[in-house]
Design a protein around this motif. Structure first.
Motif, short mmCIF file in Angstrom:
data_model
loop_
_atom_site.label_atom_id
_atom_site.label_comp_id
_atom_site.label_asym_id
_atom_site.label_seq_id
_atom_site.Cartn_x
_atom_site.Cartn_y
_atom_site.Cartn_z
N PHE A 1 -15.61 72.01 19.85
CA PHE A 1 -14.62 71.70 20.89
C PHE A 1 -13.22 71.60 20.29
CE2 PHE A 1 -12.45 68.84 23.93
CZ PHE A 1 -12.71 69.53 25.11
N ALA A 2 -13.10 70.98 19.13
CA ALA A 2 -11.81 70.85 18.46
C ALA A 2 -11.26 72.21 18.04
CB ALA A 2 -11.92 69.93 17.24
N LEU A 3 -12.14 73.08 17.56
CA LEU A 3 -11.70 74.42 17.15
C LEU A 3 -11.18 75.22 18.33
CD1 LEU A 3 -14.54 75.38 14.64
CD2 LEU A 3 -12.11 75.15 14.08
N GLY A 4 -11.89 75.16 19.46
CA GLY A 4 -11.45 75.91 20.63
C GLY A 4 -10.22 75.34 21.27
N LEU A 5 -10.13 74.02 21.31
CA LEU A 5 -8.99 73.36 21.95
C LEU A 5 -7.69 73.63 21.20
CD1 LEU A 5 -9.07 69.76 23.38
CD2 LEU A 5 -7.09 70.57 22.12
N ASN A 6 -7.76 73.60 19.88
CA ASN A 6 -6.55 73.77 19.07
C ASN A 6 -6.33 75.20 18.59
OD1 ASN A 6 -5.52 70.84 18.56
ND2 ASN A 6 -7.71 70.72 18.17
N GLY A 7 -7.41 75.92 18.35
CA GLY A 7 -7.29 77.23 17.73
C GLY A 7 -7.60 78.41 18.62
N HIS A 8 -7.72 78.18 19.95
CA HIS A 8 -8.00 79.22 20.95
C HIS A 8 -9.06 80.22 20.47
CE1 HIS A 8 -5.00 81.60 18.68
NE2 HIS A 8 -4.21 80.55 18.77
N ALA A 9 -8.81 81.52 20.62
CA ALA A 9 -9.85 82.52 20.33
C ALA A 9 -10.21 82.57 18.85
CB ALA A 9 -9.38 83.90 20.79
N ILE A 10 -9.23 82.39 17.97
CA ILE A 10 -9.53 82.44 16.53
C ILE A 10 -10.43 81.28 16.14
CG2 ILE A 10 -8.51 82.37 14.22
CD1 ILE A 10 -6.02 83.68 15.35
N GLY A 11 -10.14 80.10 16.66
CA GLY A 11 -11.00 78.95 16.40
C GLY A 11 -12.37 79.12 17.00
N THR A 12 -12.45 79.77 18.16
CA THR A 12 -13.73 79.99 18.81
C THR A 12 -14.60 80.95 18.01
OG1 THR A 12 -12.74 79.59 20.99
CG2 THR A 12 -14.83 80.78 20.94
N VAL A 13 -13.99 81.98 17.45
CA VAL A 13 -14.75 82.91 16.60
C VAL A 13 -15.34 82.16 15.41
CG1 VAL A 13 -14.54 84.89 15.04
CG2 VAL A 13 -13.45 84.95 17.29
N ARG A 14 -14.55 81.30 14.80
CA ARG A 14 -15.04 80.50 13.68
C ARG A 14 -16.17 79.58 14.13
NH1 ARG A 14 -16.92 79.76 8.87
NH2 ARG A 14 -16.72 77.61 8.12
N ALA A 15 -16.07 79.01 15.33
CA ALA A 15 -17.11 78.12 15.83
C ALA A 15 -18.43 78.85 16.01
CB ALA A 15 -16.66 77.49 17.15
N PHE A 16 -18.38 80.10 16.48
CA PHE A 16 -19.62 80.88 16.63
C PHE A 16 -20.24 81.19 15.27
CE2 PHE A 16 -18.33 81.84 21.06
CZ PHE A 16 -19.56 81.65 21.67
N ASP A 17 -19.43 81.23 14.23
CA ASP A 17 -19.98 81.40 12.88
C ASP A 17 -20.78 80.17 12.47
OD1 ASP A 17 -18.96 83.93 12.49
OD2 ASP A 17 -17.13 83.23 11.51
N ILE A 18 -20.40 79.00 12.99
CA ILE A 18 -21.11 77.76 12.67
C ILE A 18 -22.45 77.72 13.37
CG2 ILE A 18 -21.03 75.24 12.83
CD1 ILE A 18 -17.97 75.43 12.65
#
Length: 240
Positions: free
Chosen positions: A188-205
Motif C-alpha cells: 500500500f505504501a509503495l502504490g500510494l507514494n510511488g504510483h505505477a513504479i512502486g506498484t511494479v516493485r510491489a508485484f515483485d514482492i
C-alpha cells in the motif's frame, strides 16, 4: 544523412514508439543482468537511455512526445487492468479498510504538500509548482491534473520518474527500521507514494503486495484528482 531523414521518420509515430519500446527492452535486460536492484529499476535505465538517444539524434522532446502520445493512450487501460488483482484480494482488503481509509487522506495530502513546500521555499515559480503537485499520482490521472492546474507535462513526467524511483528504497528502508513485515502495508505504501513504479516493485514482492499497491495508487489518484484542483484554487497559487 540521419539529420536529413529525421523529418521523414518523425512524420509518423513509429520512430517514437520504436525508440521507447527498444529502450525499455534494453533497460529490462540490463535490470535483470544487474540482479534487479531496487535502486535502479528498469524504467529508470530505459529513461536515461532514451534521453541519451534523443540527445544524440538531436530530436526535440516535443517532437518525440507528439509521436509517443499513442503509448500514453494505453496508460489508461493498463491502469484499469489492475482492478483484477484488487478483486482477487478483496477479503484481505476488507480486513484493513478502516486503517487504510484513515491513513489515505493524510498520506496523499502529505505526498503533494511536502514537494510543494520544498519547491516554494526554494523560490519555484507557480508553473513549476503546478507541474510537480501531482508527482505521486499515476500518470494518466496526473497528466489531467497538471493540465488543469496549468503545469508543464514534460516536467511532471520527470517528477513522476524521480518520485517512483526514490519511493522504492525509502519504503524498503522505512519498513526495515520500523520492523514492518506485512506485505499488505508495504504494498500500500509503495502504490500510494510511488504510483505505477512502486506498484511494479510491489508485484515483485508478492501478488498480495501488488494488489494493495494497486489499491493505494488508485485511491491516491482519485483523492488527489478530486481535491487538489479545489485546494489549488482556494489557496490561489498562480493566480497572479
Amino acid at each position: 544523412m540521419l539529420t536529413n531523414l529525421l523529418p521523414t521518420l518523425t512524420a509518423t509515430p513509429l520512430l517514437a514508439i520504436g525508440l521507447t519500446l527498444a529502450a525499455y527492452l534494453v533497460g529490462s535486460a540490463v535490470f535483470i543482468r544487474l540482479g534487479k536492484p531496487s535502486w535502479l529499476p528498469a524504467i529508470l535505465i530505459a529513461a536515461l537511455l532514451l534521453a541519451a538517444i534523443l540527445a544524440l539524434l538531436g530530436l526535440p522532446y516535443a517532437t518525440y512526445q507528439q509521436g509517443a502520445t499513442w503509448l500514453t493512450v494505453l496508460l489508461g487501460p493498463a491502469t484499469v487492468a489492475l482492478g483484477m488483482p484488487l478483486y482477487q484480494q478483496l477479503p484481505h482488503i476488507h480486513e484493513l479498510w478502516r486503517p487504510l481509509a484513515a491513513c489515505l487522506p493524510i498520506a496523499a495530502a502529505l505526498a503533494a504538500c511536502y514537494a510543494l513546500g520544498i519547491a516554494w521555499l526554494l523560490g519555484a515559480s507557480p508553473d513549476i509548482l503546478a507541474s510537480i503537485a501531482a508527482k505521486s499520482v499515476t500518470a494518466p490521472i496526473a497528466i489531467g491534473i497538471t493540465e488543469q492546474l496549468g503545469g508543464n507535462v514534460a516536467l511532471l513526467m520527470g517528477s513522476l520518474l524521480v518520485t517512483g524511483v526514490l519511493t522504492i528504497p525509502f519504503v524498503s528502508l522505512a519498513a526495515r527500521l520500523l520492523r514492518i513485515n506485512d506485505e499488505r502495508i508495504i504494498g500500500f505504501a509503495l502504490g500510494l507514494n510511488g504510483h505505477a513504479i512502486g506498484t511494479v516493485r510491489a508485484f515483485d514482492i508478492s501478488p498480495t503486495a501488488g494488489a494493495f499497491a494497486s489499491l493505494g495508487m488508485s485511491l491516491t489518484g482519485i483523492f488527489t484528482a478530486l481535491l487538489l484542483p479545489l485546494a489549488w484554487r482556494l489557496v490561489g497559487i498562480g493566480a497572479g
